[in-house]
Motif scaffolding. Structure first.
Motif, PDB file in Angstrom:
ATOM      1  N   ALA A  24       0.940  -1.417  -0.337  1.00  0.00           N
ATOM      2  CA  ALA A  24      -0.034  -0.081   0.012  1.00  0.00           C
ATOM      3  C   ALA A  24       0.726   1.502  -0.154  1.00  0.00           C
ATOM      4  CB  ALA A  24      -0.969   0.122   0.921  1.00  0.00           C
ATOM      5  N   SER A  25       0.399   2.311  -0.994  1.00  0.00           N
ATOM      6  CA  SER A  25       1.281   3.700  -0.605  1.00  0.00           C
ATOM      7  C   SER A  25       1.021   4.479   0.864  1.00  0.00           C
ATOM      8  CB  SER A  25       0.725   4.703  -1.809  1.00  0.00           C
ATOM      9  OG  SER A  25      -0.878   4.983  -1.814  1.00  0.00           O
ATOM     10  N   GLU A  26       0.369   4.438   1.590  1.00  0.00           N
ATOM     11  CA  GLU A  26       0.482   4.846   2.717  1.00  0.00           C
ATOM     12  C   GLU A  26      -0.723   3.561   3.511  1.00  0.00           C
ATOM     13  OE1 GLU A  26      -1.523   8.542   0.960  1.00  0.00           O
ATOM     14  OE2 GLU A  26      -2.432   8.009   3.161  1.00  0.00           O
ATOM     15  N   HIS A  27      -0.231   4.132   4.532  1.00  0.00           N
ATOM     16  CA  HIS A  27      -0.884   3.734   5.912  1.00  0.00           C
ATOM     17  C   HIS A  27      -2.435   4.096   6.399  1.00  0.00           C
ATOM     18  CE1 HIS A  27      -2.448   2.192  10.167  1.00  0.00           C
ATOM     19  NE2 HIS A  27      -2.517   1.076   9.460  1.00  0.00           N
ATOM     20  N   THR A  28      -3.696   3.776   6.075  1.00  0.00           N
ATOM     21  CA  THR A  28      -4.760   4.302   6.792  1.00  0.00           C
ATOM     22  C   THR A  28      -5.793   2.873   7.668  1.00  0.00           C
ATOM     23  OG1 THR A  28      -6.490   3.269   4.605  1.00  0.00           O
ATOM     24  CG2 THR A  28      -4.830   5.608   4.181  1.00  0.00           C
ATOM     25  N   TYR A  29      -6.861   3.906   7.403  1.00  0.00           N
ATOM     26  CA  TYR A  29      -7.214   2.582   8.853  1.00  0.00           C
ATOM     27  C   TYR A  29      -8.055   1.982   7.617  1.00  0.00           C
ATOM     28  CZ  TYR A  29     -11.718   1.571  11.609  1.00  0.00           C
ATOM     29  OH  TYR A  29     -12.801   0.462  11.833  1.00  0.00           O
ATOM     30  N   SER A  30      -8.461   1.357   6.607  1.00  0.00           N
ATOM     31  CA  SER A  30      -8.586   0.724   6.031  1.00  0.00           C
ATOM     32  C   SER A  30      -7.595  -0.192   5.545  1.00  0.00           C
ATOM     33  CB  SER A  30      -9.244   1.073   4.342  1.00  0.00           C
ATOM     34  OG  SER A  30     -10.517   2.417   4.390  1.00  0.00           O
ATOM     35  N   THR A  31      -6.528  -0.512   5.373  1.00  0.00           N
ATOM     36  CA  THR A  31      -5.595  -0.462   5.424  1.00  0.00           C
ATOM     37  C   THR A  31      -5.012  -1.252   6.314  1.00  0.00           C
ATOM     38  OG1 THR A  31      -3.288   0.422   5.516  1.00  0.00           O
ATOM     39  CG2 THR A  31      -4.256   0.468   3.174  1.00  0.00           C
ATOM     40  N   ASN A  32      -5.640  -1.337   7.719  1.00  0.00           N
ATOM     41  CA  ASN A  32      -5.656  -2.180   9.097  1.00  0.00           C
ATOM     42  C   ASN A  32      -6.288  -3.713   8.463  1.00  0.00           C
ATOM     43  OD1 ASN A  32      -4.880  -0.691  10.171  1.00  0.00           O
ATOM     44  ND2 ASN A  32      -6.125   0.312  11.359  1.00  0.00           N
ATOM     45  N   CYS A  33      -6.427  -3.959   7.318  1.00  0.00           N
ATOM     46  CA  CYS A  33      -7.412  -5.341   7.341  1.00  0.00           C
ATOM     47  C   CYS A  33      -7.223  -5.255   5.754  1.00  0.00           C
ATOM     48  CB  CYS A  33      -9.137  -5.555   7.330  1.00  0.00           C
ATOM     49  SG  CYS A  33      -9.601  -6.974   7.383  1.00  0.00           S
ATOM     50  N   MET A  34      -6.370  -6.180   5.386  1.00  0.00           N
ATOM     51  CA  MET A  34      -6.164  -6.925   4.198  1.00  0.00           C
ATOM     52  C   MET A  34      -6.770  -7.897   3.905  1.00  0.00           C
ATOM     53  SD  MET A  34      -4.923  -3.172   2.592  1.00  0.00           S
ATOM     54  CE  MET A  34      -4.092  -3.925   1.168  1.00  0.00           C
ATOM     55  N   GLY A  35      -6.827  -8.186   2.415  1.00  0.00           N
ATOM     56  CA  GLY A  35      -6.903  -9.704   1.566  1.00  0.00           C
ATOM     57  C   GLY A  35      -6.828  -9.998   0.501  1.00  0.00           C
ATOM     58  N   TRP A  36      -7.108 -11.179   0.478  1.00  0.00           N
ATOM     59  CA  TRP A  36      -6.747 -11.705  -1.151  1.00  0.00           C
ATOM     60  C   TRP A  36      -7.641 -12.588  -1.669  1.00  0.00           C
ATOM     61  CZ3 TRP A  36      -2.732 -10.663  -3.809  1.00  0.00           C
ATOM     62  CH2 TRP A  36      -0.956 -10.226  -3.584  1.00  0.00           C
ATOM     63  N   PHE A  37      -7.858 -11.913  -2.939  1.00  0.00           N
ATOM     64  CA  PHE A  37      -9.473 -11.878  -3.588  1.00  0.00           C
ATOM     65  C   PHE A  37      -8.832 -13.111  -5.221  1.00  0.00           C
ATOM     66  CE2 PHE A  37     -12.479  -9.815  -1.317  1.00  0.00           C
ATOM     67  CZ  PHE A  37     -11.384  -8.888  -0.496  1.00  0.00           C
ATOM     68  N   ARG A  38      -9.545 -13.821  -5.878  1.00  0.00           N
ATOM     69  CA  ARG A  38      -9.247 -14.448  -6.888  1.00  0.00           C
ATOM     70  C   ARG A  38     -10.501 -14.596  -7.490  1.00  0.00           C
ATOM     71  NH1 ARG A  38      -7.059 -20.687  -5.459  1.00  0.00           N
ATOM     72  NH2 ARG A  38      -9.444 -21.341  -4.975  1.00  0.00           N
ATOM     73  N   GLN A  39      -9.822 -14.647  -9.284  1.00  0.00           N
ATOM     74  CA  GLN A  39     -10.720 -14.948 -10.135  1.00  0.00           C
ATOM     75  C   GLN A  39     -10.614 -15.127 -10.867  1.00  0.00           C
ATOM     76  OE1 GLN A  39     -12.859 -10.961 -11.616  1.00  0.00           O
ATOM     77  NE2 GLN A  39     -14.731 -12.167 -12.100  1.00  0.00           N
ATOM     78  N   ALA A  40     -10.941 -16.671 -11.727  1.00  0.00           N
ATOM     79  CA  ALA A  40     -11.255 -17.177 -12.140  1.00  0.00           C
ATOM     80  C   ALA A  40     -11.662 -17.333 -13.643  1.00  0.00           C
ATOM     81  CB  ALA A  40     -11.269 -18.881 -12.082  1.00  0.00           C
ATOM     82  N   PRO A  41     -11.460 -17.267 -14.721  1.00  0.00           N
ATOM     83  CA  PRO A  41     -11.767 -16.747 -16.242  1.00  0.00           C
ATOM     84  C   PRO A  41     -13.555 -17.570 -15.828  1.00  0.00           C
ATOM     85  CG  PRO A  41      -9.742 -17.751 -16.886  1.00  0.00           C
ATOM     86  CD  PRO A  41     -10.122 -17.378 -15.304  1.00  0.00           C
ATOM     87  N   GLY A  42     -14.261 -16.820 -16.407  1.00  0.00           N
ATOM     88  CA  GLY A  42     -15.215 -17.152 -16.493  1.00  0.00           C
ATOM     89  C   GLY A  42     -16.446 -17.579 -15.195  1.00  0.00           C
ATOM     90  N   LYS A  43     -15.463 -17.645 -13.640  1.00  0.00           N
ATOM     91  CA  LYS A  43     -15.919 -17.460 -12.183  1.00  0.00           C
ATOM     92  C   LYS A  43     -15.847 -15.917 -11.735  1.00  0.00           C
ATOM     93  CE  LYS A  43     -14.811 -21.949 -12.197  1.00  0.00           C
ATOM     94  NZ  LYS A  43     -13.540 -23.435 -11.292  1.00  0.00           N
TER      95      LYS A  43
END
Length: 113
Positions: A24-43
């Motif tokens: 992240a370019s900076e720390h904010t309240y929102s960046t206190n919680c981070m996640g990973w998501f994924r998207q496969a073709p057609g899903k």
């Protein structure tokens, strides 16, 4: 506006490992919680894992025991270590704040059989 930049995707054979990073370019309240998501073709896009200061770490059933999410708050960076990769893990991987208000551009992970 906070920006998230992913890196570390690539191609690997089944059974291999990859680590993707998101800074992240900076720390904010929102960046206190981070996640990973994924998207496969057609899903639809799906959550893979998330980690927050006040939330228990979460893993999707499909990756639990194989993937590990970690954060380096000093570097504003979240990592996703992916082990024992399977072809069905092939997708575009995105990091985002847990409230999904800020997204990275995505990094491709391809697992061949």
């Amino acid at each position: 506006q906070v920006q998230l930049v992913e890196s570390g995707g690539g191609s690997v054979q089944a059974g291999g490992s990859l680590r993707v990073s998101c800074t992240a370019s900076e720390h904010t309240y929102s960046t206190n919680c981070m996640g990973w998501f994924r998207q496969a073709p057609g899903k639809e896009r799906e959550v893979v894992a998330y980690s927050g200061d006040t939330l228990p770490t979460y893993y999707a059933d499909s990756v639990n025991g194989r993937f590990n999410i970690s954060r380096d708050n000093a570097k504003n960076t979240v990592y996703l270590q992916m082990n024992s990769l399977k072809p069905e893990d092939t997708a575009m991987y995105y990091c985002a704040t847990c409230d999904r208000s800020i997204w990275g551009q995505g990094t491709q992970v391809t697992v061949s059989s």
